[in-house]
Design a protein around this motif. Structure first.
Motif, short mmCIF file in Angstrom:
data_model
loop_
_atom_site.label_atom_id
_atom_site.label_comp_id
_atom_site.label_asym_id
_atom_site.label_seq_id
_atom_site.Cartn_x
_atom_site.Cartn_y
_atom_site.Cartn_z
N GLN A 54 2.32 1.73 -3.48
CA GLN A 54 1.36 2.32 -4.41
C GLN A 54 1.18 3.81 -4.15
O GLN A 54 1.10 4.60 -5.09
CB GLN A 54 0.02 1.59 -4.30
N ALA A 55 1.13 4.19 -2.89
CA ALA A 55 0.93 5.59 -2.55
C ALA A 55 2.10 6.46 -3.00
O ALA A 55 1.92 7.61 -3.39
CB ALA A 55 0.71 5.74 -1.04
N THR A 56 3.31 5.91 -2.93
CA THR A 56 4.51 6.67 -3.31
C THR A 56 4.95 6.39 -4.74
O THR A 56 5.97 6.93 -5.18
CB THR A 56 5.67 6.37 -2.35
N LYS A 57 4.21 5.52 -5.42
CA LYS A 57 4.55 5.13 -6.80
C LYS A 57 5.97 4.58 -6.88
O LYS A 57 6.72 4.87 -7.81
CB LYS A 57 4.35 6.29 -7.77
N ASP A 58 6.32 3.76 -5.91
CA ASP A 58 7.65 3.13 -5.88
C ASP A 58 7.52 1.74 -6.48
O ASP A 58 7.10 0.79 -5.82
CB ASP A 58 8.16 3.05 -4.43
N GLN A 104 0.82 -1.21 0.00
CA GLN A 104 0.00 0.00 0.00
C GLN A 104 0.86 1.26 0.00
O GLN A 104 0.55 2.23 -0.70
CB GLN A 104 -0.94 -0.01 1.21
N ALA A 105 1.94 1.24 0.77
CA ALA A 105 2.85 2.40 0.79
C ALA A 105 3.54 2.56 -0.56
O ALA A 105 3.73 3.69 -1.03
CB ALA A 105 3.89 2.22 1.90
#
Length: 163
Positions: A123-127, A120-121
């Protein structure tokens, strides 16, 4: 340290512990061939996860260098063999197996939550590197959970009603 690094550190520690616990259970229950062989294979997955997390964490400026593997030969291996021999002569090896499977299931479940948080992190940071890591490792962790759950379902009735 940011939150992603905290989760990377937590999943690294969790997978490392799960690999060690799976190895211990495989050694302790050598007489149970399915447990021994599957737990050994699942431990290999967790060891691979540990290495992949460490490599990814390094790119994020986090050093998760491994200490020497305590699961190799030596005193610990000897102790495991003695414990396995002792378990064979105890009257309740089935209960010990159920307890071990329960502990493995809980450890795998904890790791699964960390993998989900990491995904989820990412996806949120587009990493994309983190997302690729979580997307490839998490399904194997879910497989570890399914195996322990299935073993508990299959063994619990026989063991608990046979006491």
């Amino acid at each position: 340290m940011n939150g992603i690094n905290l989760v990377l550190r937590a999943v690294h520690h969790g997978e490392r512990q799960l690999a060690e616990d799976l190895k211990v259970v495989a050694d302790r229950h050598r007489a149970e061939h399915e447990v021994h062989h599957v737990a050994t294979d699942l431990a290999r997955w967790s060891r691979e996860h540990v290495q992949r997390v460490a490599d990814t964490a390094h790119a994020h400026g986090l050093d998760l260098a491994d200490a020497p593997d305590a699961s190799s030969s030596g005193l610990l291996a000897t102790l495991r063999e003695k414990a396995a021999d002792a378990v064979g002569s105890r009257p309740e090896p089935g209960l010990l197996l159920l307890r071990d499977l329960r502990e493995l299931h809980l450890s795998a479940t904890e790791n699964s939550v960390y993998w989900e948080m990491l995904a989820q992190a990412a996806q949120a940071t587009k990493d994309s590197t983190l997302l690729e890591l979580a997307s490839s490792c998490h399904p194997q962790t879910l497989r570890q959970m399914r195996w322990t759950n299935t073993m508990i379902k299959n063994l619990a009735p026989q063991i608990l009603t046979g006491l």
